[in-house]
Design a protein around this motif. Structure first.
Motif: not given
Length: 419
Positions: A100, A129, A131, A136, A237
């Motif tokens: 990430p 994706r 956050w 997420w 997630d």
């Protein structure tokens, strides 16, 4: 067992793309040649740029390798679960999950420019994706017009998918350049979605899931027919709460596989977002419509005759121990990432979910390890010593059941108040 093996990307990463279309797939070409998928518009002020790290470095990468400056499939032979008698034949697949990236400022759009070589039935795709406070977002295709989020995100993670329909196919990626900026968005509903769908038992012990897990005896996870809600390996997630229709038993379980039947049917999403079958009602799996009313000629996306209406597959432990099912059945599924509010991460499990704040209360089901459970509030109850702490705090979940705080590895997404 449920439906025949169908958890492939055989249509997810195939098809024809032209530069004018600016779609998210890199198509097969007549010969190996560099292919760039351009962003839809030039970057403006306030745009953040970076490149995805394509080095293969972790167990959450599946069937990919980095060599000679390119990300490639490690093997072009289809795995056992990707050999259905599907239209177009079997497909080999691989996925790289980049680390990430924390953004310098929140953004609502991320776009990807892919530099790749594809030929002979190969395919490449970049997904991202974002956050936000509650966790997420779903994965979204990032090439072309890019992925647009309904609320600002502070971190972005990239996933690169490769496929090959032939051992001689070429599918390699030299670079994925990303940009993040802000565009006008419309706020989405905050309530989590719940739909009644038909569940089948996955089985397949010893096989490999779409996120790279080797399926264990009495394992605890589920499969949904779209990668948009697929959790990376050893995370929750994307977690569902699946319950018997009577509500007598429930399990919170991570989504670790793709299927049954279809692989591009995010039926829980509204038609404006749903990847395929946009004319179906939200919450209606395509195979359910095919089985019950002959939709799409009674066939799935691969052209196979649908033999049951399954919209979810349950691993054996979820099927037998969590819900105590003895046969395929209708269940009520909550797609928890579509909701908001604090979540707890189950650090050890499967964990008993109880009717009250103590071990003397009845067990109503299970919460699988890594599952993300929505926490409404907490109460003071029995003191329990768990793997993370000794505490008398019990968290009340969205379904009215309780879990001991001693077994949650983390809580995120907001403040948890006293009930």
């Amino acid at each position: 067992m449920g439906c025949p093996p169908s958890r492939t990307l055989s249509v997810l990463l195939t098809g024809v793309l032209t530069a004018a279309a600016a779609a998210s797939l890199v198509p097969a070409a007549a010969r190996a040649a560099p292919v760039d998928v351009p962003a839809a518009t030039a970057a403006g002020p306030g745009v953040e740029r970076w490149s995805a790290d394509l080095a293969v470095a972790g167990g959450d990468d599946v069937n990919v390798r980095w060599s000679a400056g390119r990300l490639r499939l490690a093997g072009t032979r289809p795995a056992a679960r990707t050999r259905p008698a599907a239209v177009g034949g079997p497909v080999a697949e691989g996925a790289l999950l980049a680390a990430p990236r924390t953004l310098a400022r929140p953004a609502t759009r991320v776009r990807a420019q892919i530099t790749a070589e594809v030929a002979g039935g190969g395919g490449v795709q970049a997904q991202v994706r974002g956050w936000r406070a509650a966790g997420w977002t779903e994965w979204r295709e990032a090439a072309g017009v890019g992925a647009v989020f309904d609320r600002p995100v502070t971190r972005v993670q990239t996933r690169v998918l490769l496929t090959a329909r032939d051992p001689r196919a070429t599918a390699s990626v030299r670079a994925v350049a990303l940009t993040a900026d802000t565009v006008a968005t419309v706020s989405a509903a905050t309530a989590g979605l719940v739909y009644r769908v038909f569940a089948t038992r996955e089985g397949s012990v010893g096989g490999q899931t779409a996120n790279g897990r080797i399926i264990q005896v009495r394992d605890h996870f589920v499969a949904l027919p779209s990668r948009r809600g697929l959790s990376p390996l050893d995370t929750g997630d994307y977690t569902v709460r699946v319950c018997t229709t009577s509500g007598s038993r429930c399990e919170y379980a991570p989504v670790w596989d793709v299927g049954p039947w279809n692989t591009r049917d995010d039926y829980w999403n509204p038609s404006a977002v749903r990847e395929n079958w946009k004319d179906l009602p939200q919450g209606r799996p395509e195979v359910q419509a095919a089985y019950q009313s002959g939709y799409h000629g009674g066939r799935d996306q691969f052209g196979r005759t649908v033999r049951n209406p399954a919209g979810i597959d349950l691993a054996d432990g979820t099927f037998w121990d969590g819900l105590r099912l003895t046969d395929n059945a209708w269940v009520d599924v909550a797609y928890l990432w579509t909701g908001t509010g604090p979540r707890g991460v189950v650090g050890d499990g499967p964990l008993n979910v109880r009717t009250g704040p103590g071990t003397g209360y009845g067990v109503r089901g299970l919460a699988a390890r890594y599952a993300n459970v929505p926490i409404q509030c907490y109460v003071v109850g029995q003191t329990v010593t768990g793997p993370y702490r000794t505490t008398n705090r019990w968290n009340r979940l969205a379904g009215g059941q309780y879990v001991s705080h001693a077994y949650l590895a983390a809580v995120y997404g907001g403040t948890v108040s006293l009930c």
